[in-house]
Scaffold this motif. Structure first.
Motif, PDB file in Angstrom:
ATOM      1  N   VAL A 153       0.857  -1.185   0.000  1.00  8.63           N
ATOM      2  CA  VAL A 153       0.000   0.000   0.000  1.00  8.63           C
ATOM      3  C   VAL A 153       0.891   1.233   0.000  1.00  8.63           C
ATOM      4  O   VAL A 153       1.737   1.391   0.886  1.00  8.63           O
ATOM      5  CB  VAL A 153      -0.940   0.029   1.228  1.00  8.63           C
ATOM      6  N   MET A 154       0.719   2.069  -1.033  1.00  7.65           N
ATOM      7  CA  MET A 154       1.552   3.270  -1.152  1.00  7.65           C
ATOM      8  C   MET A 154       0.749   4.534  -0.940  1.00  7.65           C
ATOM      9  O   MET A 154      -0.441   4.586  -1.204  1.00  7.65           O
ATOM     10  CB  MET A 154       2.192   3.333  -2.547  1.00  7.65           C
ATOM     11  N   ASN A 155       1.429   5.562  -0.453  1.00  2.00           N
ATOM     12  CA  ASN A 155       0.827   6.877  -0.288  1.00  2.00           C
ATOM     13  C   ASN A 155       1.937   7.911  -0.414  1.00  2.00           C
ATOM     14  O   ASN A 155       2.970   7.772   0.246  1.00  2.00           O
ATOM     15  CB  ASN A 155       0.172   6.963   1.102  1.00  2.00           C
ATOM     16  N   ALA A 156       1.738   8.899  -1.250  1.00  2.00           N
ATOM     17  CA  ALA A 156       2.690  10.006  -1.403  1.00  2.00           C
ATOM     18  C   ALA A 156       4.131   9.532  -1.576  1.00  2.00           C
ATOM     19  O   ALA A 156       5.048  10.038  -0.925  1.00  2.00           O
ATOM     20  CB  ALA A 156       2.574  10.955  -0.205  1.00  2.00           C
ATOM     21  N   GLY A 157       4.328   8.537  -2.437  1.00  2.00           N
ATOM     22  CA  GLY A 157       5.689   8.109  -2.773  1.00  2.00           C
ATOM     23  C   GLY A 157       6.319   7.131  -1.806  1.00  2.00           C
ATOM     24  O   GLY A 157       7.446   6.687  -2.012  1.00  2.00           O
ATOM     25  N   ARG A 158       5.590   6.790  -0.728  1.00  2.00           N
ATOM     26  CA  ARG A 158       6.165   5.883   0.278  1.00  2.00           C
ATOM     27  C   ARG A 158       5.289   4.662   0.463  1.00  2.00           C
ATOM     28  O   ARG A 158       4.100   4.680   0.166  1.00  2.00           O
ATOM     29  CB  ARG A 158       6.269   6.590   1.636  1.00  2.00           C
ATOM     30  N   ILE A 159       5.917   3.592   1.019  1.00  2.00           N
ATOM     31  CA  ILE A 159       5.139   2.405   1.370  1.00  2.00           C
ATOM     32  C   ILE A 159       4.532   2.612   2.752  1.00  2.00           C
ATOM     33  O   ILE A 159       5.236   2.948   3.700  1.00  2.00           O
ATOM     34  CB  ILE A 159       6.030   1.146   1.371  1.00  2.00           C
ATOM     35  N   GLU A 160       3.225   2.428   2.850  1.00  2.00           N
ATOM     36  CA  GLU A 160       2.565   2.517   4.155  1.00  2.00           C
ATOM     37  C   GLU A 160       2.541   1.155   4.829  1.00  2.00           C
ATOM     38  O   GLU A 160       2.666   1.055   6.038  1.00  2.00           O
ATOM     39  CB  GLU A 160       1.126   3.017   3.991  1.00  2.00           C
ATOM     40  N   GLN A 161       2.350   0.102   4.037  1.00  2.00           N
ATOM     41  CA  GLN A 161       2.289  -1.240   4.609  1.00  2.00           C
ATOM     42  C   GLN A 161       2.474  -2.283   3.522  1.00  2.00           C
ATOM     43  O   GLN A 161       2.017  -2.097   2.393  1.00  2.00           O
ATOM     44  CB  GLN A 161       0.935  -1.461   5.299  1.00  2.00           C
ATOM     45  N   ILE A 162       3.150  -3.371   3.881  1.00  2.00           N
ATOM     46  CA  ILE A 162       3.245  -4.535   2.992  1.00  2.00           C
ATOM     47  C   ILE A 162       2.677  -5.714   3.762  1.00  2.00           C
ATOM     48  O   ILE A 162       3.042  -5.931   4.916  1.00  2.00           O
ATOM     49  CB  ILE A 162       4.709  -4.874   2.622  1.00  2.00           C
ATOM     50  N   GLY A 163       1.778  -6.483   3.145  1.00  2.00           N
ATOM     51  CA  GLY A 163       1.271  -7.649   3.861  1.00  2.00           C
ATOM     52  C   GLY A 163       0.254  -8.403   3.035  1.00  2.00           C
ATOM     53  O   GLY A 163      -0.143  -7.954   1.961  1.00  2.00           O
ATOM     54  N   VAL A 164      -0.163  -9.569   3.561  1.00  2.00           N
ATOM     55  CA  VAL A 164      -1.226 -10.308   2.884  1.00  2.00           C
ATOM     56  C   VAL A 164      -2.529  -9.536   3.132  1.00  2.00           C
ATOM     57  O   VAL A 164      -2.662  -8.857   4.145  1.00  2.00           O
ATOM     58  CB  VAL A 164      -1.328 -11.771   3.371  1.00  2.00           C
ATOM     59  N   PRO A 165      -3.486  -9.619   2.170  1.00  2.00           N
ATOM     60  CA  PRO A 165      -4.687  -8.782   2.273  1.00  2.00           C
ATOM     61  C   PRO A 165      -5.413  -8.892   3.626  1.00  2.00           C
ATOM     62  O   PRO A 165      -5.784  -7.864   4.207  1.00  2.00           O
ATOM     63  CB  PRO A 165      -5.556  -9.288   1.124  1.00  2.00           C
ATOM     64  N   ASP A 166      -5.585 -10.105   4.136  1.00  2.00           N
ATOM     65  CA  ASP A 166      -6.313 -10.266   5.402  1.00  2.00           C
ATOM     66  C   ASP A 166      -5.652  -9.505   6.542  1.00  2.00           C
ATOM     67  O   ASP A 166      -6.313  -8.894   7.377  1.00  2.00           O
ATOM     68  CB  ASP A 166      -6.385 -11.751   5.794  1.00  2.00           C
ATOM     69  N   GLU A 167      -4.339  -9.588   6.556  1.00  3.37           N
ATOM     70  CA  GLU A 167      -3.577  -8.949   7.634  1.00  3.37           C
ATOM     71  C   GLU A 167      -3.635  -7.421   7.506  1.00  3.37           C
ATOM     72  O   GLU A 167      -3.805  -6.720   8.499  1.00  3.37           O
ATOM     73  CB  GLU A 167      -2.153  -9.499   7.516  1.00  3.37           C
ATOM     74  N   VAL A 168      -3.557  -6.924   6.276  1.00  4.45           N
ATOM     75  CA  VAL A 168      -3.619  -5.476   6.058  1.00  4.45           C
ATOM     76  C   VAL A 168      -5.006  -4.966   6.478  1.00  4.45           C
ATOM     77  O   VAL A 168      -5.141  -3.907   7.075  1.00  4.45           O
ATOM     78  CB  VAL A 168      -3.334  -5.124   4.577  1.00  4.45           C
ATOM     79  N   TYR A 169      -6.025  -5.773   6.191  1.00  4.45           N
ATOM     80  CA  TYR A 169      -7.391  -5.392   6.549  1.00  4.45           C
ATOM     81  C   TYR A 169      -7.592  -5.450   8.067  1.00  4.45           C
ATOM     82  O   TYR A 169      -8.176  -4.556   8.667  1.00  4.45           O
ATOM     83  CB  TYR A 169      -8.366  -6.351   5.862  1.00  4.45           C
ATOM     84  N   ALA A 170      -7.075  -6.506   8.674  1.00  5.57           N
ATOM     85  CA  ALA A 170      -7.317  -6.722  10.109  1.00  5.57           C
ATOM     86  C   ALA A 170      -6.447  -5.839  10.987  1.00  5.57           C
ATOM     87  O   ALA A 170      -6.864  -5.423  12.063  1.00  5.57           O
ATOM     88  CB  ALA A 170      -7.086  -8.194  10.459  1.00  5.57           C
ATOM     89  N   ARG A 171      -5.232  -5.561  10.543  1.00  2.70           N
ATOM     90  CA  ARG A 171      -4.314  -4.773  11.375  1.00  2.70           C
ATOM     91  C   ARG A 171      -3.596  -3.718  10.534  1.00  2.70           C
ATOM     92  O   ARG A 171      -2.393  -3.806  10.297  1.00  2.70           O
ATOM     93  CB  ARG A 171      -3.269  -5.692  12.029  1.00  2.70           C
ATOM     94  N   PRO A 172      -4.330  -2.707  10.069  1.00  3.34           N
ATOM     95  CA  PRO A 172      -3.670  -1.640   9.315  1.00  3.34           C
ATOM     96  C   PRO A 172      -2.612  -0.959  10.183  1.00  3.34           C
ATOM     97  O   PRO A 172      -2.872  -0.663  11.351  1.00  3.34           O
ATOM     98  CB  PRO A 172      -4.812  -0.685   8.951  1.00  3.34           C
ATOM     99  N   GLN A 173      -1.446  -0.759   9.597  1.00  4.45           N
ATOM    100  CA  GLN A 173      -0.343  -0.202  10.372  1.00  4.45           C
ATOM    101  C   GLN A 173      -0.387   1.317  10.475  1.00  4.45           C
ATOM    102  O   GLN A 173       0.331   1.909  11.267  1.00  4.45           O
ATOM    103  CB  GLN A 173       1.006  -0.645   9.774  1.00  4.45           C
ATOM    104  N   THR A 174      -1.206   1.954   9.632  1.00  8.90           N
ATOM    105  CA  THR A 174      -1.333   3.420   9.700  1.00  8.90           C
ATOM    106  C   THR A 174      -2.795   3.813   9.490  1.00  8.90           C
ATOM    107  O   THR A 174      -3.588   3.042   8.952  1.00  8.90           O
ATOM    108  CB  THR A 174      -0.496   4.118   8.598  1.00  8.90           C
TER     109      THR A 174
END
Ligand code: ADP
Length: 363
Positions: A210-231
């Motif tokens: 997941v990218m935002n403004a030129g940076r990576i916000e999070q890398i992960g499997v979809p379930d994990e990104v959905y369940a525990r967004p890092q930002t």
């Protein structure tokens, strides 16, 4: 083989103070055979990143490696990658067979090899009956399949997809998505797929970036990104409707005050386990809120009927909040106060300034 490493990759367009810093230090390791989706809003640098892997854009800083080999200065044609674009870029005067065969002829492959590869790609993509047609005699979906066929016949180490489905209508998009998954299961070729559509990302990705403004916000499997967004950004970007993000203030005793916007009704105070005193964004997904006899008091504003489910738009102490529930569920009448609750484990806390995820302290 086809592993891809991005090591602190930057891209600046232009010079000096006028330079646009499109990609700002991206690092990721993609294993051989992985299907990776790079997702983010328009302008976040996804295409630029993909084009740097392809060799279509120069890398301003950092390094890109394919199978461990630095490719910064390797010509696109020597990188052994194949790219599929949004506009299929087929040769209009060539039939389907020739469109797929063209690149192989240029590379001097023997005719029998070319015929075998095109026949195999046509079989995989269900294009066998269309080989003699010109692009203008094909539907949008069929043209996109030919574009994929052209990439497949090259048997590259890596497939790069740049929003390949955005020209297709909604139904065809879903169908082509499934075909791409099937194709990957069959061929197992490392794939980088760029999209701004988070649903597409969730359904296609083995892992997503997941990218935002030129940076990576999070890398992960979809379930994990959905369940525990890092930002907070990821929390608000992944999921439809997006996660409710309430600006709240927590005092030293752990009381939470929902902070209304300026000119709004006064905030509402409640007690939950918080990471600590200070300003937070309190996140809760619409489907994780439940109607209850007591809890957070919300004022219902309007109800969206979406067939199998309903979205209830309400306000909690002046802050907008959305509750998603089954269409069969009894919903308190509109324009009335109701109560919602959420389990502590369904609450997400983000730093109000940095947006970084925080975990609540022990009870
Ligand atoms: P995305 O694919 O996520 O929509 P892009 O990678 O196309 O984003 O663009 C990232 C940023 O770089 C944007 O701000 C865009 O305006 C800028 N950009 C892209 N290409 C160029 C270019 N050739 N010259 C200058 N700026 C560019």
């Amino acid at each position: 083989m086809g592993s891809v490493s991005l090591i602190d990759v930057h891209k600046r367009y232009g010079q000096g103070t006028a330079a646009a810093h499109a990609v700002r230090g991206v690092s990721a390791d993609i294993a051989n055979g992985e299907f990776i989706v790079i997702v983010g809003p328009s302008g976040c640098g996804k295409s630029t990143l993909l084009r740097m892997v392809a060799g279509l854009e120069e890398i301003s800083e950092g390094e890109i490696r394919i199978d461990g080999q630095r490719v910064n200065d390797v010509e696109p044609s020597q990188r052994d990658i194949a790219m599929v674009f949004q506009n299929y870029a087929l040769y209009p005067h060539m039939n389907v067979f020739d469109n797929m065969a063209y690149g192989l002829r240029i590379r001097g492959l023997a005719r029998t090899d070319i015929e075998a590869r095109v026949a195999q790609a046509a079989r995989i993509l269900g294009l066998e009956a269309l080989l003699k047609r010109l692009p203008r005699q094909l539907s949008g979906g069929q043209r996109q399949r030919v574009a994929m066929g052209r990439a497949i016949v090259r048997e590259p180490r890596v497939f790069l997809f740049d929003e390949p489905l955005s020209n297709l209508d909604a139904k065809l998009r879903v169908q082509t998505r499934l075909e791409i998954r099937r194709l990957h299961a069959q061929l197992g070729t490392t794939s980088l797929f760029v999209t701004h559509d988070q649903v597409e990302a969730m359904t296609l990705a083995q892992r997503m970036i997941v990218m935002n403004a030129g940076r990576i916000e999070q890398i992960g499997v979809p379930d994990e990104v959905y369940a525990r967004p890092q930002t907070a950004f990821v929390a608000g970007f992944i999921g439809s409707p997006p996660m409710n993000l309430l600006p709240v203030q927590v005092d030293a005793l752990g009381n939470v005050l929902a902070r209304p916007g300026e000119g709004e009704a006064p905030g509402y105070q409640f007690t939950v386990r918080a990471p600590g005193p200070g300003q937070w964004l309190l996140g809760v997904r619409p489907e994780r809120l439940h109607w209850a006899g007591q809890g957070w008091p919300v004022q219902i504003e309007f109800i969206e009927l979406l067939g199998a489910e309903r979205l209830v738009h309400a306000r909690l102490g002046g802050l907008p909040i959305v509750v998603r529930c089954d269409a069969s569920m009894a919903i308190p009448e509109s324009s009335r106060m109701a109560f919602v609750t959420a389990r502590a484990e369904d609450l997400h806390w983000f730093d109000a300034d940095s947006g970084a995820r925080a975990e609540p302290g022990p009870d």
